[in-house]
Design a protein around this motif. Structure first.
Motif, PDB file in Angstrom:
ATOM      1  N   THR A 114      -0.593  22.019   4.750  1.00  0.00           N
ATOM      2  CA  THR A 114      -0.052  21.496   3.497  1.00  0.00           C
ATOM      3  C   THR A 114       0.532  20.108   3.718  1.00  0.00           C
ATOM      4  OG1 THR A 114       0.521  23.766   2.989  1.00  0.00           O
ATOM      5  CG2 THR A 114       1.468  22.078   1.560  1.00  0.00           C
ATOM      6  N   LEU A 115       1.137  19.902   4.886  1.00  0.00           N
ATOM      7  CA  LEU A 115       1.697  18.588   5.173  1.00  0.00           C
ATOM      8  C   LEU A 115       0.576  17.540   5.225  1.00  0.00           C
ATOM      9  CD1 LEU A 115       4.338  17.142   5.644  1.00  0.00           C
ATOM     10  CD2 LEU A 115       4.011  17.435   8.100  1.00  0.00           C
ATOM     11  N   ASP A 116      -0.568  17.904   5.771  1.00  0.00           N
ATOM     12  CA  ASP A 116      -1.712  16.986   5.772  1.00  0.00           C
ATOM     13  C   ASP A 116      -2.106  16.613   4.338  1.00  0.00           C
ATOM     14  OD1 ASP A 116      -1.946  16.734   8.474  1.00  0.00           O
ATOM     15  OD2 ASP A 116      -3.679  18.068   8.704  1.00  0.00           O
ATOM     16  N   VAL A 117      -2.142  17.604   3.476  1.00  0.00           N
ATOM     17  CA  VAL A 117      -2.497  17.324   2.071  1.00  0.00           C
ATOM     18  C   VAL A 117      -1.451  16.384   1.469  1.00  0.00           C
ATOM     19  CG1 VAL A 117      -2.819  18.331  -0.227  1.00  0.00           C
ATOM     20  CG2 VAL A 117      -3.688  19.533   1.804  1.00  0.00           C
ATOM     21  N   ILE A 118      -0.188  16.658   1.739  1.00  0.00           N
ATOM     22  CA  ILE A 118       0.894  15.842   1.169  1.00  0.00           C
ATOM     23  C   ILE A 118       0.783  14.387   1.619  1.00  0.00           C
ATOM     24  CG2 ILE A 118       3.402  15.439   1.273  1.00  0.00           C
ATOM     25  CD1 ILE A 118       3.709  18.527   1.207  1.00  0.00           C
ATOM     26  N   VAL A 119       0.616  14.157   2.915  1.00  0.00           N
ATOM     27  CA  VAL A 119       0.557  12.755   3.366  1.00  0.00           C
ATOM     28  C   VAL A 119      -0.697  12.044   2.864  1.00  0.00           C
ATOM     29  CG1 VAL A 119       2.087  12.953   5.358  1.00  0.00           C
ATOM     30  CG2 VAL A 119      -0.345  13.368   5.672  1.00  0.00           C
ATOM     31  N   SER A 120      -1.746  12.809   2.575  1.00  0.00           N
ATOM     32  CA  SER A 120      -2.989  12.163   2.106  1.00  0.00           C
ATOM     33  C   SER A 120      -2.790  11.421   0.790  1.00  0.00           C
ATOM     34  CB  SER A 120      -4.108  13.202   1.946  1.00  0.00           C
ATOM     35  OG  SER A 120      -3.938  13.964   0.763  1.00  0.00           O
ATOM     36  N   PHE A 121      -1.788  11.838   0.004  1.00  0.00           N
ATOM     37  CA  PHE A 121      -1.570  11.178  -1.291  1.00  0.00           C
ATOM     38  C   PHE A 121      -1.239   9.698  -1.123  1.00  0.00           C
ATOM     39  CE2 PHE A 121      -1.324  15.534  -2.639  1.00  0.00           C
ATOM     40  CZ  PHE A 121      -1.885  15.500  -3.903  1.00  0.00           C
ATOM     41  N   GLY A 122      -0.607   9.335  -0.020  1.00  0.00           N
ATOM     42  CA  GLY A 122      -0.231   7.940   0.197  1.00  0.00           C
ATOM     43  C   GLY A 122      -1.434   7.018   0.139  1.00  0.00           C
ATOM     44  N   GLU A 123      -2.437   7.302   0.961  1.00  0.00           N
ATOM     45  CA  GLU A 123      -3.632   6.452   1.018  1.00  0.00           C
ATOM     46  C   GLU A 123      -4.509   6.642  -0.216  1.00  0.00           C
ATOM     47  OE1 GLU A 123      -2.117   7.443   3.704  1.00  0.00           O
ATOM     48  OE2 GLU A 123      -2.262   5.780   5.138  1.00  0.00           O
ATOM     49  N   ARG A 124      -4.471   7.854  -0.787  1.00  0.00           N
ATOM     50  CA  ARG A 124      -5.288   8.055  -1.998  1.00  0.00           C
ATOM     51  C   ARG A 124      -4.766   7.153  -3.107  1.00  0.00           C
ATOM     52  NH1 ARG A 124      -4.836  14.388  -1.960  1.00  0.00           N
ATOM     53  NH2 ARG A 124      -6.207  14.531  -3.766  1.00  0.00           N
ATOM     54  N   MET A 125      -3.450   7.028  -3.225  1.00  0.00           N
ATOM     55  CA  MET A 125      -2.893   6.177  -4.291  1.00  0.00           C
ATOM     56  C   MET A 125      -3.046   4.699  -3.974  1.00  0.00           C
ATOM     57  SD  MET A 125       0.398   8.302  -5.689  1.00  0.00           S
ATOM     58  CE  MET A 125       1.311   8.477  -4.181  1.00  0.00           C
ATOM     59  N   SER A 126      -2.729   4.293  -2.739  1.00  0.00           N
ATOM     60  CA  SER A 126      -2.795   2.856  -2.443  1.00  0.00           C
ATOM     61  C   SER A 126      -4.222   2.329  -2.616  1.00  0.00           C
ATOM     62  CB  SER A 126      -2.296   2.570  -1.017  1.00  0.00           C
ATOM     63  OG  SER A 126      -3.139   3.170  -0.064  1.00  0.00           O
ATOM     64  N   SER A 127      -5.214   3.150  -2.262  1.00  0.00           N
ATOM     65  CA  SER A 127      -6.601   2.665  -2.361  1.00  0.00           C
ATOM     66  C   SER A 127      -7.029   2.505  -3.819  1.00  0.00           C
ATOM     67  CB  SER A 127      -7.551   3.597  -1.608  1.00  0.00           C
ATOM     68  OG  SER A 127      -7.434   4.927  -2.084  1.00  0.00           O
ATOM     69  N   VAL A 128      -6.517   3.368  -4.694  1.00  0.00           N
ATOM     70  CA  VAL A 128      -6.829   3.219  -6.126  1.00  0.00           C
ATOM     71  C   VAL A 128      -6.250   1.892  -6.636  1.00  0.00           C
ATOM     72  CG1 VAL A 128      -6.305   4.139  -8.433  1.00  0.00           C
ATOM     73  CG2 VAL A 128      -6.976   5.698  -6.587  1.00  0.00           C
ATOM     74  N   ILE A 129      -5.035   1.600  -6.210  1.00  0.00           N
ATOM     75  CA  ILE A 129      -4.371   0.370  -6.673  1.00  0.00           C
ATOM     76  C   ILE A 129      -5.090  -0.874  -6.138  1.00  0.00           C
ATOM     77  CG2 ILE A 129      -2.210  -0.957  -6.605  1.00  0.00           C
ATOM     78  CD1 ILE A 129      -0.724   1.769  -6.433  1.00  0.00           C
ATOM     79  N   VAL A 130      -5.370  -0.877  -4.839  1.00  0.00           N
ATOM     80  CA  VAL A 130      -6.006  -2.070  -4.243  1.00  0.00           C
ATOM     81  C   VAL A 130      -7.409  -2.277  -4.825  1.00  0.00           C
ATOM     82  CG1 VAL A 130      -6.820  -3.125  -2.087  1.00  0.00           C
ATOM     83  CG2 VAL A 130      -4.622  -1.923  -2.138  1.00  0.00           C
ATOM     84  N   ALA A 131      -8.141  -1.185  -5.054  1.00  0.00           N
ATOM     85  CA  ALA A 131      -9.495  -1.323  -5.611  1.00  0.00           C
ATOM     86  C   ALA A 131      -9.447  -1.962  -6.995  1.00  0.00           C
ATOM     87  CB  ALA A 131     -10.186   0.036  -5.657  1.00  0.00           C
ATOM     88  N   ALA A 132      -8.416  -1.637  -7.764  1.00  0.00           N
ATOM     89  CA  ALA A 132      -8.318  -2.218  -9.116  1.00  0.00           C
ATOM     90  C   ALA A 132      -7.791  -3.647  -9.065  1.00  0.00           C
ATOM     91  CB  ALA A 132      -7.397  -1.349  -9.973  1.00  0.00           C
ATOM     92  N   MET A 133      -7.016  -3.956  -8.028  1.00  0.00           N
ATOM     93  CA  MET A 133      -6.387  -5.275  -7.932  1.00  0.00           C
ATOM     94  C   MET A 133      -7.397  -6.362  -7.552  1.00  0.00           C
ATOM     95  SD  MET A 133      -3.455  -6.390  -5.168  1.00  0.00           S
ATOM     96  CE  MET A 133      -4.526  -6.290  -3.730  1.00  0.00           C
ATOM     97  N   ILE A 134      -8.368  -5.985  -6.706  1.00  0.00           N
ATOM     98  CA  ILE A 134      -9.283  -7.006  -6.160  1.00  0.00           C
ATOM     99  C   ILE A 134     -10.510  -7.158  -7.042  1.00  0.00           C
ATOM    100  CG2 ILE A 134     -10.840  -7.454  -4.212  1.00  0.00           C
ATOM    101  CD1 ILE A 134      -8.505  -6.306  -2.461  1.00  0.00           C
ATOM    102  N   ASP A 135     -10.806  -8.393  -7.367  1.00  0.00           N
ATOM    103  CA  ASP A 135     -11.968  -8.724  -8.179  1.00  0.00           C
ATOM    104  C   ASP A 135     -13.248  -8.245  -7.521  1.00  0.00           C
ATOM    105  OD1 ASP A 135     -11.566  -9.854 -10.546  1.00  0.00           O
ATOM    106  OD2 ASP A 135     -11.921 -11.943  -9.913  1.00  0.00           O
ATOM    107  N   GLY A 136     -14.062  -7.544  -8.268  1.00  0.00           N
ATOM    108  CA  GLY A 136     -15.370  -7.129  -7.743  1.00  0.00           C
ATOM    109  C   GLY A 136     -15.292  -6.024  -6.713  1.00  0.00           C
ATOM    110  N   ALA A 137     -14.175  -5.294  -6.675  1.00  0.00           N
ATOM    111  CA  ALA A 137     -14.053  -4.226  -5.675  1.00  0.00           C
ATOM    112  C   ALA A 137     -14.310  -2.855  -6.292  1.00  0.00           C
ATOM    113  CB  ALA A 137     -12.670  -4.260  -5.051  1.00  0.00           C
ATOM    114  N   GLU A 138     -14.701  -1.929  -5.460  1.00  0.00           N
ATOM    115  CA  GLU A 138     -14.828  -0.536  -5.892  1.00  0.00           C
ATOM    116  C   GLU A 138     -14.243   0.346  -4.796  1.00  0.00           C
ATOM    117  OE1 GLU A 138     -19.004   1.020  -5.286  1.00  0.00           O
ATOM    118  OE2 GLU A 138     -19.336  -1.137  -4.958  1.00  0.00           O
ATOM    119  N   ARG A 139     -13.853   1.584  -5.168  1.00  0.00           N
ATOM    120  CA  ARG A 139     -13.256   2.470  -4.187  1.00  0.00           C
ATOM    121  C   ARG A 139     -14.329   3.384  -3.615  1.00  0.00           C
ATOM    122  NH1 ARG A 139     -10.800   7.518  -4.317  1.00  0.00           N
ATOM    123  NH2 ARG A 139      -8.980   7.762  -2.969  1.00  0.00           N
TER     124      ARG A 139
END
Ligand code: ASP
Ligand code: MG
Length: 454
Positions: A114-139
């Protein structure tokens, strides 16, 4: 094609994210961009999980703080037209995370899975944000192509399967592919796993190796590998170039620049690594390649690793010490314990020492005792001596001339300062000399060695 990896501090604030945006948008070729969770978030996710599992209601405030931090970042870096979509996606993730925390507070338990699942949210969220922030990027989602398998009680990368899946994934063309680092799925169960703390570097390396990238760029918050930790040695300087082996040794012995397993896959494919600073993007950084350069510093650095346990084994004089060693190493290795540095004093050929991490010390002791139960009861081997919480200091450089003499000089200087060296090893690798000292004297020992060597 390049692979870039941005660490937590690089994606941790609005300002740093805007640096990331301009760095990535400035590349005019396809690139894979691996991102960590927002700086400090993984620790926060773990601490909050522990609170929830202890039914400490403060976990709810922490959860609130995690949410607002993400929303604040979204509203400051994501272009307006993409914001509603990103808010929706991140909210879904945050709600799921909150439900898991609520669940923990009811069952008052925190299973490792469960702890693995919990920590996975960090990168799952940051990657969504960075993908939307950068022009021409996709996740692109690493849960689909970074695979782990069980190894004792750990999860380790299944490099063969991961390589295949990465190649398939990136066959469909992309401009900038944003990938969450650190997270993976088990190849059999499909459950979420991780590559271990600091593992985003490793995600980058696995992708770079599979894609035979031209370079793996690790973007961090320092100007590169330094000759020592600048917080302890202010005159430490950036090392412009070093070899894979040297970087591996420095990282194994405590340099926090790259997660050590990162180096193997790219080394194997001879893909250079560049360490670069998101906060000083025009600085040259450190280049890591397979060959030494004419211009190289002869020595590359001094690093230290705390929490080292030293074991000393002694057999009756005349016994077959080589056999004792082999049996010891096999017994310990069978349980997946990593053993580093072995020292043998030539004059005392019935004994030897080796080091493990403090975390593995108890188990290692049990394994040795059971392996040698008959010899211990006959007293042909003495009860192993174990000393915990020491520091290993490593002096690294492939051009080290006359290692034995340098080791002697260092020991001498340490001794003059009243620092006792518990063990020295010059034989473990061609590149490194190690010294075991007590933890209180670590900083002083580093200063003495650095000023002697650089
Ligand atoms: N976020 C993970 C950690 O803090 C992985 C990484 O940043 O490399 O360990
Ligand atoms: Mg890191």
């Amino acid at each position: 094609m390049k692979v870039l990896k941005f660490g937590g501090t690089s994606v941790g604030t609005v300002e740093s994210l805007l640096n990331v945006k301009s760095i990535v948008e400035g590349i005019d070729a396809p690139a894979v961009v691996v991102v960590s969770a927002l700086g400090g978030l993984t620790d926060k996710l773990i601490a909050t999980a522990n609170m929830a599992a202890e039914a400490d209601p403060a976990y709810r405030d922490e959860m609130e703080a995690i949410s607002s931090r993400h929303f604040h970042i979204i509203s400051n870096v994501v272009p307006e037209d993409k914001r509603p979509e990103v808010i929706k996606e991140v909210s879904l993730l945050l709600n799921e995370l909150k439900r898991i925390y609520d669940g923990l507070s009811l069952i008052k338990d925190l299973p490792a899975k469960t702890l693995d699942v919990i920590v996975s949210f960090g990168e799952r969220m940051s990657s969504v944000i960075v993908a939307a922030m950068i022009d021409g990027a996709e996740r692109r989602d690493s849960l689909n192509f970074i695979k782990t398998e069980k190894w004792f009680d750990k999860n380790i990368a299944d490099q063969k399967l991961t390589t295949q899946l990465v190649i398939e994934e990136f066959q469909t063309p992309f401009n900038k592919a944003i990938v969450p680092g650190f997270i993976a799925t088990d190849k059999d169960s499909g459950e979420i796993t991780t590559l271990g703390r600091g593992g985003s570097d490793f995600t980058g390396a696995l992708i770079a190796a599979a894609m035979e990238a031209e370079v793996l760029e690790i973007w961090t918050d320092v100007d590169g590998f330094m000759t020592a930790d600048p917080r302890i040695i202010p005159e430490a300087k950036v090392v412009p170039h070093m070899t894979f082996i040297e970087s591996m040794e420095l990282c194994t012995f405590g340099a926090k620049v790259i997660y050590p397993p990162t180096i193997y896959p790219v080394f194997h494919k001879n893909i250079p690594i560049k360490i670069l600073n998101t906060f000083n993007p025009t600085a040259p950084g450190t280049l890591v390649t397979d060959t030494r350069l004419e211009s190289d510093f002869p020595m590359k650095g001094v690093s230290s690793l705390r929490n080292t346990t030293i074991f000393s084994l002694r057999a009756t004089p005349g016994s077959d010490i080589a056999e004792v060693q082999t049996r010891t190493f096999n017994a310990v290795a069978k349980q997946g314990i990593k053993l580093f540095i072995v020292t043998i004093v030539p004059e005392r050929n019935n004994e030897f020492s080796f080091m493990v991490s403090d975390n593995d010390a108890e188990i290692a002791m049990d394994l040795i005792k059971s392996e040698f139960a008959p010899e211990l009861s006959k007293r042909s081997i003495e009860t192993p001596l174990m000393r915990n919480s020491l520091t290993t200091i490593a002096v690294v450089g492939e051009d080290m001339k006359n290692k034995k003499r340098l080791a002697e000089r260092i020991r001498h200087s340490l001794h003059r300062d009243g620092i006792k060296v518990e063990a020295t090893s010059t034989g473990a690798s061609d590149t490194t000399i190690t010294f075991i000292v007590s933890p209180e004297r670590t900083e002083r020992a580093l200063q003495i060695i650095h000023s002697l060597v650089f």
